[in-house]
Design a protein around this motif. Structure first.
Motif, mmCIF file in Angstrom:
data_model
loop_
_atom_site.group_PDB
_atom_site.id
_atom_site.type_symbol
_atom_site.label_atom_id
_atom_site.label_comp_id
_atom_site.label_asym_id
_atom_site.label_seq_id
_atom_site.Cartn_x
_atom_site.Cartn_y
_atom_site.Cartn_z
ATOM 1 N N SER A 1 -6.146 0.614 -10.398
ATOM 2 C CA SER A 1 -5.337 2.588 -9.933
ATOM 3 C C SER A 1 -6.819 3.433 -10.575
ATOM 4 C CB SER A 1 -4.415 2.452 -10.824
ATOM 5 O OG SER A 1 -4.436 2.644 -12.525
ATOM 6 N N ASP B 1 0.572 -1.110 -0.056
ATOM 7 C CA ASP B 1 0.066 -0.506 -0.216
ATOM 8 C C ASP B 1 0.626 0.961 -0.221
ATOM 9 O OD1 ASP B 1 -2.320 -1.299 -0.220
ATOM 10 O OD2 ASP B 1 -2.350 -1.749 2.432
ATOM 11 N N ASP B 2 2.326 0.967 -0.382
ATOM 12 C CA ASP B 2 2.664 2.409 -1.089
ATOM 13 C C ASP B 2 2.524 3.198 -1.430
ATOM 14 O OD1 ASP B 2 4.670 2.197 1.574
ATOM 15 O OD2 ASP B 2 6.173 0.826 0.179
ATOM 16 N N PRO B 3 2.888 3.660 -1.898
ATOM 17 C CA PRO B 3 1.830 5.427 -3.194
ATOM 18 C C PRO B 3 3.011 4.605 -4.385
ATOM 19 C CG PRO B 3 2.460 6.470 -1.464
ATOM 20 C CD PRO B 3 2.852 4.904 -1.060
ATOM 21 N N THR C 1 -1.599 2.825 -5.312
ATOM 22 C CA THR C 1 -0.797 2.410 -4.838
ATOM 23 C C THR C 1 0.318 1.011 -5.219
ATOM 24 O OG1 THR C 1 -2.605 0.929 -3.864
ATOM 25 C CG2 THR C 1 -1.812 2.720 -2.243
#
Length: 409
Positions: free
Chosen positions: A158, A132-134, A149
């Motif tokens: 997305s 869930d990191d951008p 993410t």
């Protein structure tokens, strides 16, 4: 159209009918007829269809019938159970007067997407990134990069448009099938549109997601994608017949392809595949590697148990499909029976990929409950049936070998 791995949306609403006990029984039956093959790294990709074994004959009879009924120029197939060969074979011709053989190489398109998904989950296992990191952390110029993410790229939620369904892209790619496309060329098509929906709230297949995922993996690791996939997937699995191609070249021996999408039936073997995904993941393979890949990706061999559970369902099940902002044909409902995982389709118990590009079609499919792997590659005659014919062949094999788990359920 040159769709590379777009799933059949009509099947998304079908009910899962898996009968695990029946599949297990079939698996046990198949194991009694499988050969005691040596470990895969030493195994040559050669036809075994002449061996007098019942299941091998049964598989090849299905493939020959499909060749006739579907209008196939050639079909390559390999079936394994628990990693042991049932049959490897080829029917038809590569070119006029040149028989197709099981050791021929062909394009496998979206199989590279499955490899990228596995590499991403490996990096999560290693605590180098979070799903869930951008993505904007590594691709700072990407619009909505602070909202999209890594998970959304890998499970294609997305909201980015698919450039392969853009009429302007199709016109351009058909006008110049030998053109070398860059990521910037390709991303110009989806980025000129607004998002279909707020990131993470729906599902729509988009090649743009996987193109960006490959670029992000390079930034995260500081390694070119071709080396990254070799180090983490192709090398550990001993996929010696699988190569990345930065040019349209295919290693010998070559299975030639033919396409009628431009209005005339023509050879398309060396049309440039650079549009299909990130440079470094544009792959060619052979039927033995494709079956081995099906086993490994489908069983999570290269992943932790937790990562494998995420591969199978990263949160896509239950996403709604068509909405006022994302009409039918762009978004599809995600059900337990048929949904998208991390770089793979999950359908009626199978994990698979179904690339189709430039006259090549293929399927790698794995049924964990039966440890059954099916790999198929097909090419077309002028009167061939529409759609991914390799998937049609694979479904006929699935119905015969695992009756409770057809691929078209």
């Amino acid at each position: 159209m040159p769709y590379d791995g777009c799933p059949d949306g009509a099947g998304m609403t079908r009910t899962r009918t898996a009968i695990l006990c029946a599949a297990a029984l079939v698996a046990a039956t198949l194991q009694t007829t499988a050969t005691s093959a040596s470990p895969r790294p030493e195994q040559r990709c050669a036809s075994t269809e002449g061996r007098p074994r019942g299941e091998a004959r049964r598989v090849m009879d299905i493939v020959r019938r499909a060749q006739r009924d579907l209008g196939l120029k050639a079909a390559l197939v390999r079936v394994t159970v628990d990693g042991r060969e049932v049959v490897t074979g080829a029917v038809g011709e590569s070119m006029a007067g040149v028989p197709a053989t099981a050791d021929m190489h062909f394009r496998v398109g979206s199989v590279g997407i499955a490899y990228m998904g596995t590499v991403l989950l490996q990096l999560v296992d290693e605590h180098r990134v979070g799903l869930d990191d951008p993505v904007g952390r590594w691709l700072p110029d990407l619009p909505h990069g602070d909202e999209i993410t890594l998970r959304m790229l890998a499970d294609t939620t997305s909201g980015l448009h698919d450039y392969v369904s853009d009429p302007d892209f199709l016109k351009a790619v058909y006008a110049r099938p030998f053109r070398q496309w860059t990521p910037a060329d390709l991303l110009a098509f989806p980025l000129r549109h607004s998002l279909w929906y707020r990131p993470g709230t729906n599902w729509s297949y988009s090649h743009a997601n996987f193109l960006l995922l490959g670029l992000a993996l390079e930034k995260i690791t500081g390694t070119s994608l071709d080396h990254l996939l070799h180090e983490r997937v192709m090398g550990p699995l001993h996929l010696t017949g699988t190569r990345n191609g930065f040019t349209p070249q295919i290693p010998e021996p070559v299975l030639h392809s033919y396409d009628a999408e431009r209005g005339t039936y023509e050879e398309s073997t060396y049309w440039n595949p650079s549009w299909s995904t990130t440079p470094g993941a544009v792959l060619t393979s052979d039927i033995c590697d494709l079956a081995r890949s099906a086993e490994a990706i489908g069983s999570g061999e290269l992943l932790s148990p937790q990562a494998y559970r995420t591969l199978v369902n990263p949160g896509t099940v239950g996403l709604p499909g068509p909405t006022p902002t994302c009409p039918a044909g762009a978004c599809e409902p995600q059900t337990e029976a048929f949904h998208y995982g991390i770089g793979v389709l999950v359908k009626n118990g199978w994990l698979f990929q179904n690339p189709s590009l430039s006259g090549f079609a293929a399927v790698q499919a794995y049924l964990p409950s039966a440890r059954l792997a099916i790999a198929v590659s097909t090419t077309l005659e002028p009167n061939a049936a529409p759609g991914n014919t390799a998937e049609t062949v694979a479904n006929e094999l699935a119905k015969a070998l695992a009756p409770g788990n057809p691929l078209d359920a």
